[in-house]
Scaffold this active site. Structure first.
Site, short mmCIF file in Angstrom:
data_model
loop_
_atom_site.label_atom_id
_atom_site.label_comp_id
_atom_site.label_asym_id
_atom_site.label_seq_id
_atom_site.Cartn_x
_atom_site.Cartn_y
_atom_site.Cartn_z
N THR A 1 4.96 -1.88 -8.14
CA THR A 1 3.73 -1.15 -8.47
C THR A 1 4.00 -0.23 -9.65
OG1 THR A 1 3.40 -1.09 -6.09
CG2 THR A 1 1.82 0.08 -7.41
N ASP B 1 11.86 -5.62 0.41
CA ASP B 1 12.02 -4.51 -0.54
C ASP B 1 13.25 -3.69 -0.18
OD1 ASP B 1 9.71 -5.34 -1.72
OD2 ASP B 1 8.78 -3.35 -1.80
N ASP C 1 2.46 -4.01 -1.68
CA ASP C 1 3.45 -4.43 -2.67
C ASP C 1 2.75 -4.92 -3.93
OD1 ASP C 1 6.14 -5.05 -3.39
OD2 ASP C 1 5.54 -7.15 -3.24
#
Ligand code: ADP
Ligand code: MG
Length: 529
Positions: A95, A396, A61
């Site tokens: 990212t 997420d 992550d």
């Protein structure tokens, strides 16, 4: 003469300094972006973050990697903040946002070298980002919250890049169910992920995780005095007061000189606690959840003993910050004083039970009569590192579904949106004039970093893949064509069922642009003490 030359030199030094500061800022930020580039995508690598205190974290992550990295350069810190803000807005795409920002900075650097003024670059990038969002919206596919299949697919995409990806067929439906359970269909936009509690327990595998219909406490029942560990038809009291004798002030000392006095003290203490336990019993309560206390022990051995005799199950050390969640889940109010211990304040549940879970034990409350809109996920993993990463991955996935609740559009993944936006932007830039056209085109080119990196990380030939993608999109028939990492080719992402929320990509683009604009506008660093 000497004075004028000196003045001249000074002004000259000044401008190079501004340029140097900008250069240095961009370089530092780019270095940070490069550090996470290899983590992008389903075939991206993980990072092992080793802290000075010996703590190790394995993660994919972006926000977590950057957060744990010791970054000292002020401009590099802005990228850390960038990843954090993407985490807050969308929860996924952390990212991507950093990688895109790095690419935009690289382009900005080239434009600066050509002598274009930073403000012009900054404004043009802003125009380009706005247009990019419009393009994204035009290719987005509307999604219905009843369509569980699509939600699960989006969760799958976000999990596909994680260590736990092989469990995504199990975790994605769990995440979707959890969100749908806490969502109020009338006020879907008020969805709060804090209503989903994740309890992590080492032992077993990820597949042993479950979505519990009820409440889970990550602690044992207090049974030193032999109290019950299983209660059917439970009447649960969530209390915030102490079941222990009051303490004297810290400065005071009580001197007891003979045994008779000592006996009296003990007797007094016993009566005091017995009185409390009687009151608790009288309210019909048979399960007691006791808030953790820092002032004095919330329960003593003696009170546990009396509670056990009264067949009241005790769960102690409930954290203060969990109280709100628990009271919402159980549908009862916390009780602040023994005198307000009344039957109507208690929650009703079919079963409260202590069960084995991995190495330890948990207390489960099921069959709650007035359960609020909350969900508890009991997450299991074979070791701490896997478990922690599983928790982040689940976060997420939950965020992805929240994004879809907030903005009900999906776009395809595999770099198809970035390529399409890049193509349409450069087409649009031909209608613009001057420097702006030039900068917008540079912005469009920068977006190619996403397909390039995805291909590179998957071990494919990036130049070949990017060219193929560019041609397909330019032909006008392939807005949904992206990189198929499994087959190592370019295919229609709708068939691969790789979809992600529109909000993740659009916020990544806007936030990255905002960060670049901020860095461009800085021309000096002023240290203050
Ligand atoms: P982030 O932290 O930005 O979410 P990820 O490592 O999750 O980074 O990678 C996200 C990128 O990977 C997105 O561009 C997404 O489209 C792409 N992606 C995810 N799953 C797949 C897949 N199965 N095939 C192709 N691309 C994928
Ligand atoms: Mg992701």
């Amino acid at each position: 003469m000497a004075a004028t030359r000196k003045a001249k030199n000074e002004t000259f030094r000044d401008t190079t300094k501004k340029k140097d500061v900008r250069e240095a800022n961009i370089e530092a930020a780019k270095a940070v972006a490069d550090a996470v580039r290899t983590s992008l995508g389903p075939r991206g690598m993980d990072k092992m973050v080793a802290a000075a205190n010996g703590e190790v974290i394995i993660t994919n992550d972006g926000a977590t990697i950057l957060n744990k990295m010791t970054v000292t350069h002020p401009a590099a810190k802005m990228l850390v903040e960038l990843a954090k803000s993407q985490d807050v807005v969308a929860g996924d795409g952390t990212t991507s946002v950093v990688v895109i920002c790095g690419a935009l900075l690289k382009k900005a650097q080239e434009l600066l070298e050509r002598g274009i003024h930073p403000t012009v670059i900054s404004d043009s990038f802003n125009t380009a980002a706005n247009k990019a969002c419009e393009i994204l919206e035009s290719i987005a596919i509307p999604v219905n919250l009843e369509d569980k299949e699509s939600l699960i697919r989006a969760a799958n995409t976000s999990l596909s890049s994680k260590v736990v990806s092989q469990h995504s067929s199990f975790m994605s439906p769990m995440a979707v169910d959890a969100v749908l359970r806490v969502m109020d269909p009338q006020h879907a936009n008020l969805l709060d992920l804090r209503d989903i509690r994740v309890v992590c327990k080492v032992g077993g595998t990820i597949d042993d995780s479950e979505l519990v219909a009820g409440c889970v406490f990550d602690q044992k029942a207090a049974k030193s005095a032999g109290g019950p560990t299983r209660v059917e038809k439970a009447k649960i009291g969530l209390i915030q007061f102490h079941v222990s004798p009051p303490k004297s002030d810290i400065e005071n000392t009580v001197v007891i000189s003979d045994y008779a006095q000592m006996d009296r003290v003990y007797k007094e203490e016993r009566n005091y606690i017995l009185g409390m336990v009687k009151k608790i019993k009288a309210s019909g309560c048979n399960v007691l959840l006791i808030q953790k206390s820092i002032l004095r022990d919330a329960v003593t051995d003696l009170s546990l003993h009396y509670l056990a005799k009264a067949k009241i199950m005790v769960v102690r050390d409930v954290e203060r910050e969990d109280i709100e969640f628990i009271s919402k889940t159980l549908g009862c109010l916390p009780i602040a004083h023994i005198d307000s211990m009344r039957p109507e304040k208690l929650a009703t549940a079919d079963l409260v039970e202590e069960v084995d879970c991995g190495k330890g034990k948990v207390v489960k409350v099921t069959g709650i009569a007035a359960q609020g809109r909350t969900a508890t996920v009991l997450l299991r993993g074979s070791n701490k590192l896997v478990l922690e990463e599983a928790e982040r991955s689940l976060h997420d996935a939950l965020c992805v579904i929240r994004c879809l609740v907030q903005k009900r559009f999906l776009i395809t993944g595999g770099a198809s949106p970035e390529v399409e936006v890049g193509y349409q932007l450069s087409k649009w830039s031909k209608t613009l004039r001057g420097m702006e056209a030039y900068c917008v085109r540079a912005f469009a080119e920068a977006l190619e970093v996403v397909p390039y990196t995805l291909a590179e990380n998957a071990g494919l030939n990036p130049i070949q893949i990017v060219t193929e993608l560019r041609n397909l999109h330019a032909d006008g028939n392939g807005a949904y064509y992206g990189i198929n990492v499994k087959k190592g080719s370019v295919t229609d992402m709708r068939e691969e069922k790789v979809v992600q929320p529109l909000l993740v990509t659009s916020s990544a683009l806007t936030l990255a642009t905002e960060c670049v604009r901020m860095i461009l506008k800085i021309d000096d660093i002023v240290p203050v003490r």
